[in-house]
Design an enzyme around this catalytic site. Structure first.
Site, PDB file in Angstrom:
ATOM      1  N   THR A   1       0.865  -1.125  -0.073  1.00 56.60           N
ATOM      2  CA  THR A   1       0.091   0.002  -0.078  1.00 56.60           C
ATOM      3  C   THR A   1       0.786   1.281   0.036  1.00 56.60           C
ATOM      4  O   THR A   1       1.918   1.297   0.672  1.00 56.60           O
ATOM      5  CB  THR A   1      -1.109   0.094   1.185  1.00 56.60           C
ATOM      6  OG1 THR A   1      -1.523   1.293   1.317  1.00 56.60           O
ATOM      7  CG2 THR A   1       0.087  -0.216   2.578  1.00 56.60           C
TER       8      THR A   1
ATOM      9  N   TYR B   1      -1.794   0.208  10.252  1.00 57.27           N
ATOM     10  CA  TYR B   1      -1.999  -0.413   8.991  1.00 57.27           C
ATOM     11  C   TYR B   1      -0.817  -0.332   7.772  1.00 57.27           C
ATOM     12  O   TYR B   1      -0.206  -1.482   7.299  1.00 57.27           O
ATOM     13  CB  TYR B   1      -3.132   0.190   8.090  1.00 57.27           C
ATOM     14  CG  TYR B   1      -3.273  -0.297   6.629  1.00 57.27           C
ATOM     15  CD1 TYR B   1      -3.523  -1.607   6.257  1.00 57.27           C
ATOM     16  CD2 TYR B   1      -3.269   0.421   5.756  1.00 57.27           C
ATOM     17  CE1 TYR B   1      -3.432  -2.116   5.061  1.00 57.27           C
ATOM     18  CE2 TYR B   1      -3.467   0.326   4.297  1.00 57.27           C
ATOM     19  CZ  TYR B   1      -3.738  -1.078   4.187  1.00 57.27           C
ATOM     20  OH  TYR B   1      -3.646  -1.500   2.661  1.00 57.27           O
TER      21      TYR B   1
END
Length: 340
Positions: A121, A145
């Site tokens: 990501t 995250y």
């Protein structure tokens, strides 16, 4: 020519995973999907694709899948993805994104799997000021995250040095849209992405949408993001697998289009596609939202010879709206719909 051996796709019943399964299947790849269905939907995996219900961190199960299906490559999607929840439940994210990946990698190494594609990501970069963002930008994630994904990239790097693994880590920017054929799309009771939320408003399953901050240092004051159609992202995974099959060395690559749209521009496009106004609310800025996040995609295009097919914001949004409307029709016809 596609290998006669199989590719294991963990999390293949999720949003991006299911689209990648469709792309791999169309390319003639033998597949096996492993998903515990905690965030996936069995119904969006084609019936003729082998499916195993289970967790990617279950080493005994993964070992049996690698052996039983003659697997020689792995694409790893399984993991938790909600940024806000990672802040409130950090240990759960390190468990599901780091510990599970660690177990999976150990099992792969013990079975001499030498090709691995990882779902990473742009959150690994954090609140950067450079635009567009190249892959050598310093990684300073600002939430668990992003940190959990970065740690998994480090594990891949270190295992590649120790055991001869070759990998491609794809750093996604803003993924949106749905399969043009209506076979898959974004499911889930908790929507956090702009295009999904706006499509829900169009479909009547959500009452309103808000713009979080309109005083950023951008042309119209709202945040700018690089949106990539999920089917183009799926094709990047196929290209990455072809690249590794041909002997390519390990790579970390951004996935986007290299240009962005502001929140206001996206909402205007939704209104254009839907033929009606959304009347968005104004809300304060969200902490940690950088003004602009746009990918430098030159390495992706050069390394994988990848070219997008759906680089058009209206195409992205129209496919998302069509999917959302189909969910409404399905719920009306069936009384309910299973959500990821």
């Amino acid at each position: 020519m596609a290998s006669e051996k199989a590719t294991l796709v963990t999390g293949g019943a999720g949003y991006i995973g299911s689209h990648t399964v469709l792309a791999l299947q169309q390319a003639g790849r033998r597949l096996v999907v492993l998903d515990d269905l905690s965030a996936g939907t069995r119904g969006i995996v084609p019936d003729d694709v082998a499916f195993v219900h289970g967790n990617a961190g279950d080493q005994a199960l993964v070992a049996s899948v690698l052996q039983g299906y003659d697997v020689d490559s792995v694409i790893h999607f399984a993991g938790s993805i909600l940024v806000e929840r990672s802040v409130s439940e950090p240990l759960a994210y390190y468990e599901n994104n780091v510990a599970v990946s660690r177990n999976l990698l150990e099992t792969c190494a013990s079975h001499e799997i030498d090709r691995f594609i990882f779902s990473s990501t742009a959150a690994v970069y954090g609140a950067v000021t450079v635009s567009p963002i190249p892959e050598d930008t310093e990684t300073r994630p600002i939430n668990p995250y992003g940190s959990s994904k970065l740690v998994t990239e480090w594990m891949l790097r270190d295992l590649a040095a120790a055991a001869g693994l070759r990998f491609v880590a794809l750093r996604y920017f803003n993924v949106a849209g749905a399969d043009p054929g209506g076979r898959s799309g974004q499911l889930g009771p908790v929507a956090t992405h702009l295009v999904k939320i706006a499509s829900q408003v169009v479909a009547g399953t959500r009452k309103s949408i808000a713009i979080f901050g309109d005083d950023y240092d951008t042309p119209d004051g709202t945040c700018v993001r690089d949106y990539i159609h999920v089917s183009d992202l799926a094709s990047a995974h196929l290209a990455a697998l072809d690249y590794l099959d041909a002997g390519g060395e390990s790579q970390i690559l951004n996935c986007g289009y290299g240009h962005g749209y502001s929140v206001r521009e996206v909402l205007q496009a939704v209104e254009r596609c839907a033929g009606r106004p959304l009347n968005p609310d104004r809300a304060p800025r969200r902490p940690g939202d950088p003004p602009i996040l746009v990918a430098d995609t030159s390495a992706l295009q050069k390394t994988l010879s990848w070219q997008p097919r759906y680089d058009d914001i209206d195409v992205i949004i129209s496919s998302a709206i069509d999917w959302e409307l189909s969910l409404g029709r399905g719920a009306a016809a069936n009384g309910s719909r299973a959500h990821a």
